[in-house]
Write an enzyme that holds these catalytic residues in place. Structure first.
Site, short mmCIF file in Angstrom:
data_model
loop_
_atom_site.label_atom_id
_atom_site.label_comp_id
_atom_site.label_asym_id
_atom_site.label_seq_id
_atom_site.Cartn_x
_atom_site.Cartn_y
_atom_site.Cartn_z
N HIS A 1 0.57 -1.36 -0.12
CA HIS A 1 -0.22 0.31 -0.23
C HIS A 1 0.88 1.36 -0.35
CE1 HIS A 1 -3.80 2.49 0.91
NE2 HIS A 1 -2.87 3.57 1.00
N GLU A 2 1.80 1.17 1.11
CA GLU A 2 2.26 2.38 1.00
C GLU A 2 3.87 2.67 -0.17
OE1 GLU A 2 1.63 4.48 3.48
OE2 GLU A 2 0.60 3.31 4.59
N HIS B 1 1.96 3.70 -3.00
CA HIS B 1 1.93 5.62 -3.09
C HIS B 1 3.19 6.41 -4.19
CE1 HIS B 1 -1.94 5.75 -1.26
NE2 HIS B 1 -1.74 5.43 -0.05
#
Length: 238
Positions: free
Chosen positions: A88-89, A92
């Protein structure tokens, strides 16, 4: 989640410890970011493993359980919650770097400590280990929306990948089961359209994209997650 800053960081400082991964030259990271990711990955995985111990007995885990009974839950957690958090991170980060931004993950020590206290004492998991800090670059509303969408979208795809493990047995089945549940739930949670959540920036950028994304998550939640919560295919002990 990601956090976009209007100002500029101390670029000289970050250039000093920035390293490039040779196999993927477009990915820029630093020793600081790598340390923060590893600490957060281990902390959130351990917290989820403790939560699994709580769910098994319904009471606070004993010291012996936390020492001798943590291995299998921790393996499941490292492979599901831990991997989901990193993917997820980093999603980004990669999209932000594509737009020329400085983007690195930074953990929140206070939130990590609070997470561990809550799960150990009360069996409550509230995970906000940190965020990707983004500065500079060619980032407007459209770019910011795409950067924010990357996180939940990566969890949606990862949840589908974990679904393939549901035909396995034993701990592989458990990894698949929790991988589906965690990723689809995390995707939906991050699409909340207000506050610091990714969904607010996606909504501000493109409302049809937001609606399609939420519908897709809800469909997968109904088709894949709900059956796993109500009637697991082949429930296995830890």
């Amino acid at each position: 989640m990601d956090k976009t800053g209007k100002g500029k960081p101390d670029i000289a400082k970050y250039h000093m410890d920035t390293v490039k991964i040779r196999s993927m030259r477009s990915i820029r990271t630093s020793n600081t970011e790598i340390i923060h990711i590893i600490i957060s990955w281990l902390a959130i995985s351990y917290a989820f493993a403790v939560l699994l111990l709580w769910s098994r007995s319904g009471i606070k885990p004993t010291g012996d359980e936390l020492l001798n009974g943590i291995f299998n839950p921790l393996v499941i957690s490292l492979s599901t919650v831990g991997v989901s958090f990193i993917v997820h991170e980093m999603s980004h980060k990669l999209v932000a770097q594509r737009y020329g931004s400085w983007a690195e993950f930074r953990m929140s020590p206070i939130m990590l400590l609070l997470m561990l206290i809550l799960v150990l004492q009360f069996g409550i998991l509230f995970a906000a280990p940190g965020a990707v800090m983004i500065y500079g670059g060619n980032v407007g509303r459209r770019e910011n929306g795409r950067i924010s969408l990357a996180g939940p979208l990566s969890n949606l795809l990862l949840g589908l990948a974990f679904f393939t493990l549901l035909s396995e047995q034993g701990i592989l089945y458990e990894i698949g089961r929790y991988g589906v549940i965690v990723n689809i739930t995390l995707a939906l949670f991050n699409m909340i359209p207000f506050g610091i959540f990714d969904g607010r920036k996606v909504w501000d950028w493109n409302k049809p994209v937001y609606i399609v994304m939420v519908i897709a998550i809800l469909l997968l939640l109904f088709l894949f997650v709900t059956p796993q919560l109500i009637n697991p295919i082949t429930p296995q002990p830890f």
